[in-house]
Scaffold this active site. Structure first.
Site, PDB file in Angstrom:
ATOM      1  N   GLU A 213     127.248 108.631 -63.492  1.00 12.50           N
ATOM      2  CA  GLU A 213     127.055 107.679 -64.600  1.00 12.50           C
ATOM      3  C   GLU A 213     125.730 108.059 -65.245  1.00 12.50           C
ATOM      4  O   GLU A 213     124.671 107.858 -64.650  1.00 12.50           O
ATOM      5  CB  GLU A 213     126.980 106.244 -64.064  1.00 12.50           C
ATOM      6  CG  GLU A 213     128.260 105.745 -63.416  1.00 12.50           C
ATOM      7  CD  GLU A 213     129.379 105.535 -64.422  1.00 12.50           C
ATOM      8  OE1 GLU A 213     129.106 105.451 -65.627  1.00 12.50           O
ATOM      9  OE2 GLU A 213     130.539 105.478 -63.985  1.00 12.50           O
ATOM     10  N   CYS A 247     121.062 102.238 -70.221  1.00 14.35           N
ATOM     11  CA  CYS A 247     121.828 103.436 -70.565  1.00 14.35           C
ATOM     12  C   CYS A 247     122.664 103.194 -71.812  1.00 14.35           C
ATOM     13  O   CYS A 247     122.776 104.059 -72.668  1.00 14.35           O
ATOM     14  CB  CYS A 247     122.723 103.842 -69.406  1.00 14.35           C
ATOM     15  SG  CYS A 247     123.772 102.506 -68.810  1.00 14.35           S
TER      16      CYS A 247
HETATM   17  P1  NAP Z   1     116.729 109.951 -63.259  1.00  9.92           P
HETATM   18  O1  NAP Z   1     115.375 110.470 -63.500  1.00  9.92           O
HETATM   19  O2  NAP Z   1     117.885 110.840 -63.469  1.00  9.92           O
HETATM   20  O3  NAP Z   1     116.719 109.398 -61.764  1.00  9.92           O
HETATM   21  C1  NAP Z   1     117.858 108.765 -61.197  1.00  9.92           C
HETATM   22  C2  NAP Z   1     117.832 108.943 -59.696  1.00  9.92           C
HETATM   23  O4  NAP Z   1     118.028 110.329 -59.379  1.00  9.92           O
HETATM   24  C3  NAP Z   1     116.500 108.549 -59.047  1.00  9.92           C
HETATM   25  O5  NAP Z   1     116.758 107.959 -57.793  1.00  9.92           O
HETATM   26  C4  NAP Z   1     115.809 109.897 -58.878  1.00  9.92           C
HETATM   27  O6  NAP Z   1     114.842 109.910 -57.862  1.00  9.92           O
HETATM   28  C5  NAP Z   1     116.998 110.762 -58.508  1.00  9.92           C
HETATM   29  N1  NAP Z   1     116.781 112.211 -58.704  1.00  9.92           N
HETATM   30  C6  NAP Z   1     115.914 112.824 -59.550  1.00  9.92           C
HETATM   31  N2  NAP Z   1     116.032 114.168 -59.437  1.00  9.92           N
HETATM   32  C7  NAP Z   1     116.996 114.407 -58.516  1.00  9.92           C
HETATM   33  C8  NAP Z   1     117.578 115.578 -57.971  1.00  9.92           C
HETATM   34  N3  NAP Z   1     117.216 116.791 -58.367  1.00  9.92           N
HETATM   35  N4  NAP Z   1     118.526 115.433 -57.021  1.00  9.92           N
HETATM   36  C9  NAP Z   1     118.937 114.229 -56.621  1.00  9.92           C
HETATM   37  N5  NAP Z   1     118.422 113.076 -57.098  1.00  9.92           N
HETATM   38  C10 NAP Z   1     117.468 113.159 -58.044  1.00  9.92           C
HETATM   39  O7  NAP Z   1     117.025 108.657 -64.135  1.00  9.92           O
HETATM   40  P2  NAP Z   1     116.080 107.383 -64.357  1.00  9.92           P
HETATM   41  O8  NAP Z   1     114.899 107.837 -65.123  1.00  9.92           O
HETATM   42  O9  NAP Z   1     115.846 106.634 -63.098  1.00  9.92           O
HETATM   43  O10 NAP Z   1     117.072 106.472 -65.225  1.00  9.92           O
HETATM   44  C11 NAP Z   1     117.242 106.657 -66.575  1.00  9.92           C
HETATM   45  C12 NAP Z   1     118.494 107.441 -66.910  1.00  9.92           C
HETATM   46  O11 NAP Z   1     119.617 106.883 -66.256  1.00  9.92           O
HETATM   47  C13 NAP Z   1     118.806 107.371 -68.380  1.00  9.92           C
HETATM   48  O12 NAP Z   1     119.244 108.605 -68.844  1.00  9.92           O
HETATM   49  C14 NAP Z   1     119.928 106.347 -68.444  1.00  9.92           C
HETATM   50  O13 NAP Z   1     120.718 106.442 -69.585  1.00  9.92           O
HETATM   51  C15 NAP Z   1     120.662 106.623 -67.174  1.00  9.92           C
HETATM   52  N6  NAP Z   1     121.450 105.458 -66.742  1.00  9.92           N
HETATM   53  C16 NAP Z   1     122.813 105.527 -66.790  1.00  9.92           C
HETATM   54  C17 NAP Z   1     123.584 104.429 -66.415  1.00  9.92           C
HETATM   55  C18 NAP Z   1     125.082 104.495 -66.446  1.00  9.92           C
HETATM   56  O14 NAP Z   1     125.722 103.657 -65.810  1.00  9.92           O
HETATM   57  N7  NAP Z   1     125.687 105.435 -67.145  1.00  9.92           N
HETATM   58  C19 NAP Z   1     122.954 103.255 -65.984  1.00  9.92           C
HETATM   59  C20 NAP Z   1     121.577 103.220 -65.939  1.00  9.92           C
HETATM   60  C21 NAP Z   1     120.833 104.340 -66.303  1.00  9.92           C
HETATM   61  P3  NAP Z   1     113.275 109.788 -58.227  1.00  9.92           P
HETATM   62  O15 NAP Z   1     113.097 108.436 -58.829  1.00  9.92           O
HETATM   63  O16 NAP Z   1     112.601 109.965 -56.930  1.00  9.92           O
HETATM   64  O17 NAP Z   1     112.984 110.881 -59.222  1.00  9.92           O
END
Ligand code: NAP
Ligand code: MG
Length: 441
Positions: A213, A247
């Site tokens: 997602e 998101c």
């Molecule tokens: P993110 O930077 O992608 O982080 C999401 C999760 O992934 C965090 O727990 C992060 O850990 C982890 N992560 C980061 N790098 C990783 C890797 N290489 N391998 C495995 N896990 C890894 O996203 P965010 O900044 O928290 O959230 C914002 C994004 O999420 C936006 O793009 C938003 O649109 C999207 N979002 C989508 C939905 C949906 O349902 N489609 C809902 C909410 C948010 P760390 O925090 O330790 O880096």
């Protein structure tokens, strides 16, 4: 690395322990979990607000939604029926029967974002547990405490510690250890598209099931027949939710050129009245972003958009982690913000259009395709737009930052893979098995 290996080895045992319980007993435990969440609603809501800066009223709504999500999955779990098929209609198989059953996938790693830390926990953990899996939750580094609090309540209710675990740490380091292991059967991520692609690559070696997602750059399209005051409220509700960190926030406002100036002026006047401040205060509409770093990123994105030719109509200032609600006008379709630049903050990007076809083309030029909204009383136009915009969902008569726990929520294009919601997800966390009965008829 040792912690990740230990968590995975424990989860393998925890899954066996959990699935050995009959479904009605697992459901009793999960019902107890719901009751405990209800008893601790305020504590959980305040934990979300303290960690991610979400205005408290919205955090309360988030906690309420997790009870409903759990409840919905419990009900869905009791009707996870397989099928029986008429093999006896195939020539030479007249005496056989065939039926299918759903089995848990096994061990699932659930990686959560910071912006809806508990609602995403529930959307992943509930179907995993109801389907009989063990789950290892990796919360975002900015928001680990609320996830730990929630998991503690699940343990108090009787979910075994090895069946539901929370592991904290940097995703970019932990990710590889959690995913690159053949004992892990599935990975579900809510997060950015970039991280989603990394996870798919990591999951390729062991061919794990991957559910993603991801990000979005959704439109809210506003036609000139719609009441201006309602359109302004929809735009604000769609963009200010969680201080712009959603998101499916209404990130691109497509406004008919006949009303664009009036809309922009009224929006600016409305935003001047928005109460910005301490998210623990009841009436605050706009809180801080999750961190100062996040606010600096938004600041840079706004500057870049202005450099590309946008007009700063309001806001654009940062104070620590606070970013003023901002209105950017004169956005052209060729600018990054009109395509794939996802701004995670309270920034309203206004694009004008003359024809519906032109607006649909702008909507579809993004690589994302999460949701969207259309405001018009002309139902023919509304359906045309809802059908033509390539997204997982479209809302007619409201902004698109709207999510039902039942809908198959999920992106088209690069907004995701698979869908999340009570109507679909339970099956995604299972594998299907066919059983033949030979010579029984
Ligand atoms: P993110 O930077 O992608 O982080 C999401 C999760 O992934 C965090 O727990 C992060 O850990 C982890 N992560 C980061 N790098 C990783 C890797 N290489 N391998 C495995 N896990 C890894 O996203 P965010 O900044 O928290 O959230 C914002 C994004 O999420 C936006 O793009 C938003 O649109 C999207 N979002 C989508 C939905 C949906 O349902 N489609 C809902 C909410 C948010 P760390 O925090 O330790 O880096
Ligand atoms: Mg991040």
């Amino acid at each position: 690395m040792e912690d990740a290996k230990f968590a995975i080895a424990s989860a393998v045992e925890g899954q066996k322990e959990w699935v050995a319980l009959p479904l009605y007993q697992r459901n009793e435990i999960l019902r107890h979990f719901i009751a405990l969440v209800q008893d601790h609603q305020e504590e959980l809501a305040q934990a979300i607000t303290r960690e991610c800066g979400k205005p408290l009223a919205q955090a309360r709504g988030e906690v309420d939604s997790i009870c409903q999500t759990l409840d919905g999955y419990l009900a869905a779990g009791t009707t996870l029926y397989g099928k029986s098929m008429p093999v006896f209609s195939e020539k030479g198989r007249e005496h056989d029967m065939i039926f299918t059953i759903y089995e848990p996938l096994g061990v699932i790693v659930a990686i959560c974002p910071f912006n809806f830390p508990l609602s995403m926990f529930a959307h992943k953990v509930a179907p995993c547990l109801v389907a009989g899996n063990a789950v290892i939750v990796k919360p975002a580094s900015d928001t680990p405490l609320s996830a730990i609090l929630l998991a503690n309540l699940a343990h108090q209710a009787g979910v075994p510690g090895k069946t539901l675990q929370v592991i904290t740490g940097s995703g970019s380091e932990l990710g590889q250890w959690l995913i690159n292991d053949k004992a892990v059967n599935g990975v579900t991520l809510t997060g950015s598209t970039e991280v989603g692609k990394d996870i798919m690559r990591m999951a390729a070696d062991h061919l794990q099931h991957v559910f993603l997602e991801l990000g979005g750059n959704d439109i809210l399209m506003i036609m000139d027949d719609f009441e201006l005051d309602k359109a302004i409220e929809e735009a604000c509700a769609g963009r200010l939710r969680n201080t712009g960190q959603a998101c499916n926030g209404s990130k691109r406002l497509l406004v008919h050129n006949r009303i664009r100036k009036e809309f922009t002026d009224t929006l600016v006047a409305r935003l001047k009245e928005a109460k910005i401040g301490d998210p623990m205060q009841e009436d605050v509409e706009v809180g801080p972003l999750v961190s100062e770093k996040a606010a600096i990123t938004v600041e840079h994105q706004v500057l870049r958009t202005i450099q590309q030719g946008a007009t700063l109509c309001y806001g654009g200032t940062r104070n620590g982690a606070f970013f003023t609600p901002t209105v950017l006008g004169d956005i052209r379709p060729d600018m990054d913000i009109a395509k794939d630049l996802e701004i995670f903050g309270p920034v309203f990007a206004i694009l004008g259009f003359d024809t519906v076809e032109e607006a649909i083309a702008i909507a579809n030029q993004s690589s994302y395709g999460l949701s969207g909204g259309i405001l018009t009383h002309d139902m023919k136009v509304a359906f045309q737009v809802a059908k033509s915009v390539d997204t997982g969902a479209m809302v007619i008569g409201g902004h698109g930052s709207y999510r039902s726990i039942y809908q198959p929520f999920g992106g088209h294009k690069q907004s995701g893979l698979g869908v999340e919601g009570i109507s679909e997800t339970l099956k995604e966390f299972t594998k299907i098995k066919t059983i033949f009965l030979r010579d029984v008829l």
